[in-house]
Write an enzyme that holds these catalytic residues in place. Structure first.
Site, PDB file in Angstrom:
ATOM      1  N   THR A 170      57.681 -10.008 111.918  1.00 48.67           N
ATOM      2  CA  THR A 170      56.972 -10.615 110.788  1.00 48.67           C
ATOM      3  C   THR A 170      57.543 -11.999 110.536  1.00 48.67           C
ATOM      4  O   THR A 170      58.746 -12.223 110.727  1.00 48.67           O
ATOM      5  CB  THR A 170      57.133  -9.785 109.494  1.00 48.67           C
ATOM      6  OG1 THR A 170      56.705  -8.462 109.745  1.00 48.67           O
ATOM      7  CG2 THR A 170      56.363 -10.358 108.317  1.00 48.67           C
ATOM      8  N   ARG A 198      47.167   1.265 109.828  1.00 49.18           N
ATOM      9  CA  ARG A 198      48.368   1.210 108.960  1.00 49.18           C
ATOM     10  C   ARG A 198      48.584  -0.226 108.450  1.00 49.18           C
ATOM     11  O   ARG A 198      48.529  -1.174 109.195  1.00 49.18           O
ATOM     12  CB  ARG A 198      49.585   1.673 109.752  1.00 49.18           C
ATOM     13  CG  ARG A 198      50.935   1.513 109.032  1.00 49.18           C
ATOM     14  CD  ARG A 198      51.616   0.218 109.385  1.00 49.18           C
ATOM     15  NE  ARG A 198      52.958   0.123 108.797  1.00 49.18           N
ATOM     16  CZ  ARG A 198      53.691  -0.992 108.814  1.00 49.18           C
ATOM     17  NH1 ARG A 198      53.223  -2.082 109.381  1.00 49.18           N
ATOM     18  NH2 ARG A 198      54.880  -1.020 108.263  1.00 49.18           N
ATOM     19  N   GLY A 200      51.427  -2.585 106.394  1.00 44.11           N
ATOM     20  CA  GLY A 200      52.780  -2.663 105.853  1.00 44.11           C
ATOM     21  C   GLY A 200      52.777  -3.494 104.587  1.00 44.11           C
ATOM     22  O   GLY A 200      51.770  -3.614 103.884  1.00 44.11           O
ATOM     23  N   ASP A 201      53.916  -4.105 104.313  1.00 45.70           N
ATOM     24  CA  ASP A 201      54.057  -4.889 103.084  1.00 45.70           C
ATOM     25  C   ASP A 201      53.470  -6.292 103.175  1.00 45.70           C
ATOM     26  O   ASP A 201      53.166  -6.904 102.147  1.00 45.70           O
ATOM     27  CB  ASP A 201      55.550  -5.018 102.735  1.00 45.70           C
ATOM     28  CG  ASP A 201      56.348  -5.704 103.848  1.00 45.70           C
ATOM     29  OD1 ASP A 201      56.035  -5.471 105.046  1.00 45.70           O
ATOM     30  OD2 ASP A 201      57.265  -6.470 103.538  1.00 45.70           O
ATOM     31  N   THR A 221      60.656  -9.168 105.498  1.00 54.25           N
ATOM     32  CA  THR A 221      60.411  -8.740 106.876  1.00 54.25           C
ATOM     33  C   THR A 221      61.078  -7.375 107.024  1.00 54.25           C
ATOM     34  O   THR A 221      61.965  -7.021 106.253  1.00 54.25           O
ATOM     35  CB  THR A 221      61.019  -9.714 107.901  1.00 54.25           C
ATOM     36  OG1 THR A 221      62.407  -9.907 107.582  1.00 54.25           O
ATOM     37  CG2 THR A 221      60.334 -11.056 107.886  1.00 54.25           C
ATOM     38  N   GLY A 222      60.661  -6.650 108.067  1.00 49.87           N
ATOM     39  CA  GLY A 222      61.279  -5.339 108.285  1.00 49.87           C
ATOM     40  C   GLY A 222      60.315  -4.237 107.931  1.00 49.87           C
ATOM     41  O   GLY A 222      59.094  -4.419 107.985  1.00 49.87           O
ATOM     42  N   GLY A 224      57.979  -2.330 106.249  1.00 54.30           N
ATOM     43  CA  GLY A 224      57.148  -2.627 105.097  1.00 54.30           C
ATOM     44  C   GLY A 224      56.970  -1.472 104.141  1.00 54.30           C
ATOM     45  O   GLY A 224      56.769  -1.679 102.935  1.00 54.30           O
TER      46      GLY A 224
HETATM   47  N1  GLY Z   1      57.047  -6.063 107.419  1.00 57.07           N
HETATM   48  C1  GLY Z   1      55.989  -5.879 108.308  1.00 57.07           C
HETATM   49  C2  GLY Z   1      55.428  -4.542 108.342  1.00 57.07           C
HETATM   50  O1  GLY Z   1      56.045  -3.588 107.912  1.00 57.07           O
HETATM   51  O2  GLY Z   1      54.336  -4.409 108.851  1.00 57.07           O
END
Ligand code: GLY
Length: 313
Positions: A170, A198, A200-201, A221-222, A224
């Site tokens: 990310t 799906r 994420g954040d 990042t990471g 989510g």
């Molecule tokens: N931080 C990116 C995700 O989880 O998709």
């Protein structure tokens, strides 16, 4: 404090000088973060963002992005977009051209087409090879080309429990322009081998991205799912609103994340900036850095992130 400043996750190196040039030419923080993200989205060597991003379980690259304007709290986001290289720019058009803030899947793709974005094949030869090799190792009973026709692909979700390959990646950009406005941009191809659809954040405003000129901005990042559960980007900004300096706001938000039970061996990282341009970054995985430039920088500076160790797994 500098008049303008831009910070990014470490993979923002390929875009940070162009983002700084936008600010140097008195461009807006919004233009700077969009410019920075676009260059990362076009980098095929980055397998976590845009072109060359690693695909979902059935071999499709699905991109997510969001952008937020700290002057007005206007925001735009797209999720699970296939076939368009620049979700950050589609997200900006959602913000500027529609009464909505969030479009996903086929609707987001339809909107991109209507706005004149060009379709692109996002799965490069290298990202296809990485995906096919993983399938051969972990699901030898199936053919990569047939994955999308299986009735039950959720049985292969175990493939994403891979501590050697964090869910992360990310790209985050946060900028403060000469007018003192903040903006935040986030773009990702999401978790490699995720279930189709799906999110994420990154496209979830308040989780992976938040900007408010009055109090500050933050992005993640990471993994989510953790940032969604803890509303992490908004929490960082709320901690600053409550009077915490930016470093302490990042630390507190990471402590909130670290208190979550999570069976996946994956982490979360944060970049943040306060209204004056002071910035900080944190992580619960050792060794991570972030990059930044301001008016006095001839080239980008790489700084360590504050390490806030994970307590739960
Ligand atoms: N931080 C990116 C995700 O989880 O998709």
């Amino acid at each position: 404090m500098p008049g303008y400043v831009v910070i990014a996750s470490s993979n923002g190196r390929v875009g940070i000088e162009a983002a700084r040039d936008v600010l140097e030419r008195e461009g807006s923080a919004l233009d700077a973060v969009e410019t920075g993200c676009r260059l990362v989205e076009s980098n095929p060597a980055d397998h976590t963002v845009g072109l060359g991003g690693l695909p979902n379980l059935i071999g499709e690259v699905e991109l997510d992005a969001s952008i937020m304007d700290g002057r007005t709290l206007a925001t735009g986001a797209v999720g699970a977009v296939r076939g368009y290289e620049h979700p950050i720019s589609i997200a900006r058009r959602v913000m500027e051209e529609t009464p909505h803030v969030f479009l996903v899947g086929e609707g987001a793709e339809r909107f991109a087409r209507e706005m004149g974005f060009e379709r692109t094949e996002l799965l490069t030869a290298e990202s296809r090879r990485i995906w096919e090799t993983k399938l051969e190792e972990e699901a030898p009973e199936t053919e990569p080309g047939l994955m999308r026709y299986h009735e039950n692909v959720s049985r292969w979700l175990s493939m994403i429990r891979d501590p050697e390959r964090p869910a992360g990646g990310t790209v985050n950009f946060i900028a403060r322009d000469r007018d003192g406005s903040l903006a935040c941009g986030v773009s990702t191809s999401g978790w490699y081998c995720k279930y189709p659809g799906r999110l994420g954040d990154s496209p979830v405003v308040g989780a992976g991205n938040y900007a408010d000129n009055r109090y500050g901005a933050a992005a993640c990042t990471g993994r989510g799912e953790l940032a969604i559960r803890a509303a992490t980007a908004h929490s960082v900004v709320m901690y600053m609103r409550m009077g915490e300096p930016v470093e302490s706001a990042v630390r507190k938000a990471l402590e909130d994340v670290n208190s979550l039970e999570d069976p996946y061996a994956t982490g979360l990282s944060i970049v943040a900036m306060d209204p004056s341009g002071r910035h900080a970054a944190g992580t619960n995985r050792p060794g991570a850095v972030y990059v930044w430039m301001d008016e006095d920088s001839a080239e980008f500076v790489e700084s360590p992130r504050l390490l806030v160790r994970q307590v739960c797994r």
